[in-house]
Design a protein around this motif. Structure first.
Motif, PDB file in Angstrom:
ATOM      1  N   LEU A 150       0.873  -1.312  -0.164  1.00  0.00           N
ATOM      2  CA  LEU A 150       0.008  -0.034   0.015  1.00  0.00           C
ATOM      3  C   LEU A 150       0.943   1.332  -0.070  1.00  0.00           C
ATOM      4  N   VAL A 151       2.087   1.199   0.931  1.00  0.00           N
ATOM      5  CA  VAL A 151       2.758   2.438   0.807  1.00  0.00           C
ATOM      6  C   VAL A 151       3.279   2.664  -0.589  1.00  0.00           C
ATOM      7  N   ALA A 152       3.904   1.777  -1.164  1.00  0.00           N
ATOM      8  CA  ALA A 152       4.535   1.873  -2.537  1.00  0.00           C
ATOM      9  C   ALA A 152       3.373   2.198  -3.462  1.00  0.00           C
ATOM     10  N   MET A 153       2.293   1.631  -3.488  1.00  0.00           N
ATOM     11  CA  MET A 153       0.976   2.290  -4.295  1.00  0.00           C
ATOM     12  C   MET A 153       0.916   3.748  -3.953  1.00  0.00           C
ATOM     13  N   VAL A 154       0.770   4.299  -2.711  1.00  0.00           N
ATOM     14  CA  VAL A 154       0.804   5.780  -2.430  1.00  0.00           C
ATOM     15  C   VAL A 154       1.869   6.550  -3.025  1.00  0.00           C
ATOM     16  N   SER A 208       3.380  -2.260 -10.673  1.00  0.00           N
ATOM     17  CA  SER A 208       3.497  -3.586  -9.857  1.00  0.00           C
ATOM     18  C   SER A 208       4.821  -4.029 -10.108  1.00  0.00           C
ATOM     19  N   ASP A 209       5.383  -3.939 -10.919  1.00  0.00           N
ATOM     20  CA  ASP A 209       6.715  -4.254 -11.276  1.00  0.00           C
ATOM     21  C   ASP A 209       7.670  -3.458 -10.392  1.00  0.00           C
ATOM     22  N   GLN A 210       7.534  -2.229 -10.034  1.00  0.00           N
ATOM     23  CA  GLN A 210       8.278  -1.528  -9.177  1.00  0.00           C
ATOM     24  C   GLN A 210       8.209  -1.884  -7.843  1.00  0.00           C
ATOM     25  N   ILE A 211       6.875  -2.135  -7.609  1.00  0.00           N
ATOM     26  CA  ILE A 211       6.848  -2.679  -6.153  1.00  0.00           C
ATOM     27  C   ILE A 211       7.311  -4.043  -5.892  1.00  0.00           C
ATOM     28  N   ALA A 212       7.081  -4.834  -6.924  1.00  0.00           N
ATOM     29  CA  ALA A 212       7.883  -6.384  -6.792  1.00  0.00           C
ATOM     30  C   ALA A 212       9.609  -5.947  -6.688  1.00  0.00           C
ATOM     31  N   ALA A 213      10.092  -5.031  -7.355  1.00  0.00           N
ATOM     32  CA  ALA A 213      11.719  -4.917  -7.017  1.00  0.00           C
ATOM     33  C   ALA A 213      11.761  -4.214  -5.669  1.00  0.00           C
ATOM     34  N   ARG A 214      11.075  -3.304  -5.519  1.00  0.00           N
ATOM     35  CA  ARG A 214      11.155  -2.576  -4.192  1.00  0.00           C
ATOM     36  C   ARG A 214      11.233  -3.392  -3.062  1.00  0.00           C
ATOM     37  N   LEU A 215      10.198  -4.300  -2.875  1.00  0.00           N
ATOM     38  CA  LEU A 215      10.091  -5.374  -1.904  1.00  0.00           C
ATOM     39  C   LEU A 215      10.456  -6.716  -2.041  1.00  0.00           C
ATOM     40  N   GLN A 226       6.300   9.251   0.048  1.00  0.00           N
ATOM     41  CA  GLN A 226       7.423   9.695   0.342  1.00  0.00           C
ATOM     42  C   GLN A 226       8.193  10.184  -0.546  1.00  0.00           C
ATOM     43  N   VAL A 227       7.653  10.207  -1.966  1.00  0.00           N
ATOM     44  CA  VAL A 227       8.219  10.891  -3.126  1.00  0.00           C
ATOM     45  C   VAL A 227       7.031  11.682  -3.840  1.00  0.00           C
ATOM     46  N   GLU A 228       7.405  12.539  -4.943  1.00  0.00           N
ATOM     47  CA  GLU A 228       6.386  13.352  -5.552  1.00  0.00           C
ATOM     48  C   GLU A 228       5.956  12.414  -6.654  1.00  0.00           C
ATOM     49  N   ALA A 229       4.373  12.133  -6.302  1.00  0.00           N
ATOM     50  CA  ALA A 229       4.045  11.109  -6.953  1.00  0.00           C
ATOM     51  C   ALA A 229       2.369  11.578  -7.277  1.00  0.00           C
ATOM     52  N   PRO A 230       1.936  11.202  -8.420  1.00  0.00           N
ATOM     53  CA  PRO A 230       0.169  11.173  -8.561  1.00  0.00           C
ATOM     54  C   PRO A 230      -0.190  10.248  -7.682  1.00  0.00           C
ATOM     55  N   LEU A 231      -1.534  10.154  -7.466  1.00  0.00           N
ATOM     56  CA  LEU A 231      -2.231   9.377  -6.505  1.00  0.00           C
ATOM     57  C   LEU A 231      -1.848   8.053  -6.807  1.00  0.00           C
ATOM     58  N   TRP A 232      -1.935   7.510  -8.173  1.00  0.00           N
ATOM     59  CA  TRP A 232      -1.697   6.229  -8.410  1.00  0.00           C
ATOM     60  C   TRP A 232      -1.468   6.114 -10.011  1.00  0.00           C
ATOM     61  N   LYS A 233      -0.431   5.518 -10.529  1.00  0.00           N
ATOM     62  CA  LYS A 233      -0.204   5.197 -11.722  1.00  0.00           C
ATOM     63  C   LYS A 233      -0.143   3.672 -12.463  1.00  0.00           C
TER      64      LYS A 233
END
Length: 230
Positions: free
Chosen positions: A165-169, A174-181, A219-226
């Motif tokens: 959820l934090v990554a989505m915010v 999905s691929d970035q979340i997979a790499a991040r976690l 935690q970063v400048e980002a749109p609501l969800w992409k």
């Protein structure tokens, strides 16, 4: 003498028996119950006994936050302490988020265990130094505190689902979340679907809006969800 009422949540019967026997000689402490984590009478026993301190073996729990939340509701004035052989750093972080303020390694001496239990009863917190550094680092990165209000909409989520959820915010796909976690994309999709189901929504945008309303900020400048819908 002020007696500390101690309840042991322990899956190894022998460990519970040995500890109960050892503590019987300590005048200021009384073991008022022992249960395995899967025991169906555990919650009712906590409600009946209302202990001052509850020790928990965390290793067998698949959803630490949810189980601890349920037990804390049953014994709302108790201090919850991890008494565990685990040295898993992620588990320690999850325990802190669940409201466990003290972590006691099972190899601790009886004297150290009693010191930690006494400290927990007094409202003090303690984690081993090697886990404390990791815990502080994770809390700084998440911009969060271990204790969240029990009424939070997000209390239904597991620790891993919260991380997704934090990554989505932050706007991650999905691929970035997979790499991040360090998860597979299929696992991320599963966690995302669980988020949708538990929060009763149908889009990533709705999920992120709920998260923002609950106080999770990007935690970063980002749109609501992409990201894509699972």
């Amino acid at each position: 003498m002020d007696i500390t009422r101690l309840f042991l949540i322990e899956d190894h019967r022998m460990v519970a028996d040995v500890l109960t026997s050892s503590l019987a000689a300590v005048p200021w402490i009384r073991v008022v119950g022992t249960r395995a984590t899967s025991d169906p009478t555990l919650r009712s026993a906590l409600i009946t006994q209302q202990p001052d301190v509850v020790t928990v073996e965390l290793e067998s729990l698949t959803d630490v936050r949810e189980r601890i939340r349920t037990w804390r509701e049953a014994a709302p004035t108790a201090r919850f302490v991890a008494l565990t052989a685990s040295r898993d750093r992620d588990l320690a972080v999850c325990a802190a988020y669940a409201g466990i303020d003290t972590w006691i390694p099972k190899e601790s001496s009886l004297e150290d265990l009693l010191d930690r239990v006494r400290g927990a009863r007094a409202g003090h917190a303690w984690y081993p130094p090697e886990l404390l550094a990791v815990l502080f680092d994770r809390l700084r990165r998440d911009g969060a505190t271990p204790h969240r209000p029990a009424s939070s909409t997000l209390d239904v989520l597991s620790e891993r689902e919260r991380e997704v959820l934090v990554a989505m915010v932050d706007g991650d796909r999905s691929d970035q979340i997979a790499a991040r976690l360090q998860l597979s994309r299929n696992t991320v999709r599963t966690h995302t679907r669980n988020l949708f189901r538990k929060l009763k929504v149908h889009s990533g945008l709705e999920v992120v809006k709920i998260a923002r309303a609950a106080g999770i900020e990007p935690q970063v400048e980002a749109p609501l969800w992409k990201g894509e819908t699972p």
